[in-house]
Design an enzyme around this catalytic site. Sequence first.
Site, PDB file in Angstrom:
ATOM      1  N   ASN A 105      18.279 -26.903 -80.484  1.00 27.14           N
ATOM      2  CA  ASN A 105      17.639 -27.638 -79.450  1.00 27.14           C
ATOM      3  C   ASN A 105      17.781 -27.168 -77.912  1.00 27.14           C
ATOM      4  O   ASN A 105      17.072 -27.795 -77.450  1.00 27.14           O
ATOM      5  CB  ASN A 105      18.033 -29.226 -79.487  1.00 27.14           C
ATOM      6  CG  ASN A 105      17.795 -30.192 -78.558  1.00 27.14           C
ATOM      7  OD1 ASN A 105      16.503 -30.427 -78.502  1.00 27.14           O
ATOM      8  ND2 ASN A 105      18.671 -30.587 -77.678  1.00 27.14           N
ATOM      9  N   SER A 156       8.116 -26.913 -78.310  1.00 27.45           N
ATOM     10  CA  SER A 156       7.560 -27.643 -77.227  1.00 27.45           C
ATOM     11  C   SER A 156       5.964 -27.734 -77.463  1.00 27.45           C
ATOM     12  O   SER A 156       5.551 -26.736 -78.112  1.00 27.45           O
ATOM     13  CB  SER A 156       7.925 -27.094 -75.775  1.00 27.45           C
ATOM     14  OG  SER A 156       6.853 -27.607 -74.706  1.00 27.45           O
ATOM     15  N   TYR A 169       9.309 -19.828 -70.011  1.00 28.48           N
ATOM     16  CA  TYR A 169       9.257 -20.768 -70.739  1.00 28.48           C
ATOM     17  C   TYR A 169       8.263 -21.014 -71.894  1.00 28.48           C
ATOM     18  O   TYR A 169       8.430 -21.013 -73.074  1.00 28.48           O
ATOM     19  CB  TYR A 169       9.333 -22.252 -69.877  1.00 28.48           C
ATOM     20  CG  TYR A 169       9.375 -23.462 -70.775  1.00 28.48           C
ATOM     21  CD1 TYR A 169      10.798 -23.898 -71.217  1.00 28.48           C
ATOM     22  CD2 TYR A 169       8.577 -24.261 -71.189  1.00 28.48           C
ATOM     23  CE1 TYR A 169      11.151 -25.044 -71.823  1.00 28.48           C
ATOM     24  CE2 TYR A 169       8.753 -25.557 -71.931  1.00 28.48           C
ATOM     25  CZ  TYR A 169       9.760 -25.927 -72.147  1.00 28.48           C
ATOM     26  OH  TYR A 169      10.003 -27.115 -72.951  1.00 28.48           O
ATOM     27  N   ALA A 171       6.219 -18.551 -73.026  1.00 28.04           N
ATOM     28  CA  ALA A 171       6.550 -17.488 -73.758  1.00 28.04           C
ATOM     29  C   ALA A 171       7.705 -17.698 -74.706  1.00 28.04           C
ATOM     30  O   ALA A 171       7.678 -17.226 -75.711  1.00 28.04           O
ATOM     31  CB  ALA A 171       6.716 -16.154 -72.891  1.00 28.04           C
ATOM     32  N   LYS A 173       8.867 -20.579 -75.837  1.00 27.70           N
ATOM     33  CA  LYS A 173       8.587 -21.723 -76.842  1.00 27.70           C
ATOM     34  C   LYS A 173       7.560 -20.852 -77.758  1.00 27.70           C
ATOM     35  O   LYS A 173       7.683 -21.482 -79.018  1.00 27.70           O
ATOM     36  CB  LYS A 173       8.009 -22.937 -76.053  1.00 27.70           C
ATOM     37  CG  LYS A 173       9.151 -23.535 -75.407  1.00 27.70           C
ATOM     38  CD  LYS A 173      10.640 -23.809 -76.180  1.00 27.70           C
ATOM     39  CE  LYS A 173      11.274 -24.618 -75.482  1.00 27.70           C
ATOM     40  NZ  LYS A 173      12.716 -24.715 -76.248  1.00 27.70           N
TER      41      LYS A 173
END
Length: 265
Positions: A105, A156, A169, A171, A173
């Site tokens: 997470n 996400s 971010y 890329a 996810k």
Amino acid sequence: MPRESSVEDDLAMSNGQPFAGRSILVTGASSGLGAAAVRRFAAGGGQVYAASRDQERLAAVAKSCADLPGAVRYGQLDVTSADECRAAVAATVDAFGRLDVLVNNAGRHDFRITTDVTDDDWHHDIALNLSGAFFTAQAAIPHLLEAGGNIVNVASVAGAMGEAYSAAYTAAKHGIVGLTKALAVEYLDSSLRVNCVCPGGMDTPQAQTIDVPEGADWELIMRVAAKRGLMDADDVAAVVVFLASDDAKAVHGSIQYVDAGHLAG
């Protein structure tokens, strides 16, 4: 081989403790979705190792679970360090003697105009939001195979669409989604399950402290907001815990969008 069910397991299930006797590592567990997942696993009787950089907040999360059927221990983890990822897995096994579930997470969404992103920004964002999940999974897989366990990766909606001022971010996810699919195929012939949750916007401490870069177009940023507003992190945690449970034993390699309908249109 998968763990065999027992009378004790059946009794635990009937008492609302589906994770009794099982060990769960949750990264990024000090707040938001991670903390909510820790509480849900502990409520289900699980032995949870909560890992994060913020030990003070972790202590508060553990304290909030004191009256729940499960047990919560916590420890240091900076997922940008591969060594700390391996150490967190080892600490979980040392604490509980086994590892049944890994919830990857940990992550953070920082908005940056692409032309302002430094080399260090890029490498840090990829390490935090992608590489840490890989190294933690890599260390966990031998234990999960032994236990017949599973991995739940948290990506996400940015793993399915573009987000402005979020090149690294987004890329990363997308990479989490790809990592989930790759592991699912690689371990088709084993008992290991690997799934992914892609949350939309949640009402978390991170969402309340968004730092928008100067000159950014707020309307572009808000394109990712669901019409129904921010979700409660606990509602997303419910999906994470479902995927980790035996109720989802037929779910493998899935990408679950938990976004209040944002990607439906």
